[in-house]
Design an enzyme around this catalytic site. Structure first.
Site, PDB file in Angstrom:
ATOM      1  N   LYS A  54      16.501  -4.500   7.091  1.00  0.00           N
ATOM      2  CA  LYS A  54      17.729  -3.911   6.555  1.00  0.00           C
ATOM      3  C   LYS A  54      18.723  -5.012   6.206  1.00  0.00           C
ATOM      4  O   LYS A  54      18.572  -6.165   6.628  1.00  0.00           O
ATOM      5  CB  LYS A  54      18.340  -2.926   7.542  1.00  0.00           C
ATOM      6  CG  LYS A  54      18.658  -3.491   8.914  1.00  0.00           C
ATOM      7  CD  LYS A  54      19.156  -2.376   9.832  1.00  0.00           C
ATOM      8  CE  LYS A  54      19.435  -2.863  11.240  1.00  0.00           C
ATOM      9  NZ  LYS A  54      19.893  -1.767  12.122  1.00  0.00           N
ATOM     10  N   HIS A 102       0.840  -1.198   0.000  1.00  0.00           N
ATOM     11  CA  HIS A 102       0.000   0.000   0.000  1.00  0.00           C
ATOM     12  C   HIS A 102       0.874   1.246   0.000  1.00  0.00           C
ATOM     13  O   HIS A 102       2.016   1.217   0.454  1.00  0.00           O
ATOM     14  CB  HIS A 102      -0.905   0.032   1.243  1.00  0.00           C
ATOM     15  CG  HIS A 102      -1.885  -1.085   1.308  1.00  0.00           C
ATOM     16  ND1 HIS A 102      -3.074  -1.090   0.615  1.00  0.00           N
ATOM     17  CD2 HIS A 102      -1.840  -2.266   1.974  1.00  0.00           C
ATOM     18  CE1 HIS A 102      -3.731  -2.203   0.852  1.00  0.00           C
ATOM     19  NE2 HIS A 102      -2.997  -2.944   1.683  1.00  0.00           N
ATOM     20  N   ARG A 112      18.215  -7.643  14.949  1.00  0.00           N
ATOM     21  CA  ARG A 112      19.485  -6.994  15.232  1.00  0.00           C
ATOM     22  C   ARG A 112      20.601  -8.045  15.197  1.00  0.00           C
ATOM     23  O   ARG A 112      20.351  -9.254  15.289  1.00  0.00           O
ATOM     24  CB  ARG A 112      19.455  -6.317  16.609  1.00  0.00           C
ATOM     25  CG  ARG A 112      19.209  -7.278  17.753  1.00  0.00           C
ATOM     26  CD  ARG A 112      19.094  -6.552  19.085  1.00  0.00           C
ATOM     27  NE  ARG A 112      18.833  -7.454  20.188  1.00  0.00           N
ATOM     28  CZ  ARG A 112      19.761  -8.144  20.848  1.00  0.00           C
ATOM     29  NH1 ARG A 112      21.048  -8.022  20.496  1.00  0.00           N
ATOM     30  NH2 ARG A 112      19.438  -8.944  21.840  1.00  0.00           N
ATOM     31  N   LYS A 117      25.570 -12.259  16.666  1.00  0.00           N
ATOM     32  CA  LYS A 117      26.972 -12.669  16.715  1.00  0.00           C
ATOM     33  C   LYS A 117      27.430 -13.045  15.316  1.00  0.00           C
ATOM     34  O   LYS A 117      26.624 -13.189  14.398  1.00  0.00           O
ATOM     35  CB  LYS A 117      27.165 -13.851  17.658  1.00  0.00           C
ATOM     36  CG  LYS A 117      26.453 -15.118  17.210  1.00  0.00           C
ATOM     37  CD  LYS A 117      26.707 -16.266  18.193  1.00  0.00           C
ATOM     38  CE  LYS A 117      26.025 -17.546  17.740  1.00  0.00           C
ATOM     39  NZ  LYS A 117      26.284 -18.679  18.664  1.00  0.00           N
TER      40      LYS A 117
END
Length: 214
Positions: free
Chosen positions: A191, A136, A205, A208
């Site tokens: 990302k 959208h 996130r 390691k």
């Protein structure tokens, strides 16, 4: 007592044989039905295993290609997590979905409105979703109008080789996932992820570095 035990053993044996035969028939039927389904949707494919038949929405101007050794689970009985939804592949007009060799998935949804590319040797856990669009416009003035589709944002998704993506993870538009990456269950990836790393969470996130040993 001995006769009763013998009868129980025979019943269990016959049931086991029936179950194995019925599974074999179902898997063979799934394969040929999927071959036909791929053919009428102009899907280019190598050898594959499909348990159950996936859902396809392939535009005649889109491109969908599967490499060799692809495995798809589309049935709750055969899915380890018991999810009932089938794998679904959506390719819009002018878009492309390219899946490499030795890619295994269960109950996975992939939507390509521009481009989604998967490399080789990839595992997609149950219920993984990969999309290259927001679906959208982000401007509420466009919602419920034809402009909603015209202004929706889309950006290619690339997943490189030797990647494991845990169950129910979501890969969003514009993301490149490097080689030798592990993504935790339920993660939302918005990302890029470099090679040789473990990521998890919502939003995901860095956890390691990932050391791959042959």
């Amino acid at each position: 007592m001995a006769k009763t035990s013998f009868r129980i053993i025979m019943i269990k044996t016959l049931y086991s044989i029936y179950n194995q035969v019925s599974q074999w028939i179902y898997i063979r039927w799934s394969h040929y039905a999927t071959v036909f389904y791929f053919h009428i949707n102009n899907v280019i494919r190598g050898n594959f295993t499909s348990i159950g038949v996936p859902l396809l929405e392939i535009h005649q101007d889109g491109k969908c290609e599967f490499g060799g050794g692809v495995v798809m689970v589309n049935n709750a009985k055969f899915a380890t997590l018991g999810k009932s939804n089938r794998c679904k592949f959506v390719v819009s007009s002018g878009a492309k979905l390219l899946i490499g060799n030795k890619v295994a998935m269960s109950n996975t949804t992939i939507v390509a409105t521009l481009s989604v590319t998967l490399g080789d040797n990839i595992l997609l856990g149950g219920g993984v979703t990969i999309v290259d669009t927001d679906f959208h416009s982000l401007n509420p003035a466009h919602w419920h109008t034809m402009a909603d589709y015209d202004y929706m944002q889309k950006s290619p998704v690339v997943i490189k080789d030797n990647v494991f993506i845990g169950m129910n993870a979501v890969i969003l538009k514009g993301v490149t996932i490097g080689s030798n990456v592990i993504i935790g269950a339920g993660s939302v990836i918005s990302k890029d992820i470099p090679d040789n790393q473990v990521w998890a969470g919502n939003p995901a996130r860095f956890i390691k570095n990932c050391i791959i040993r042959n």
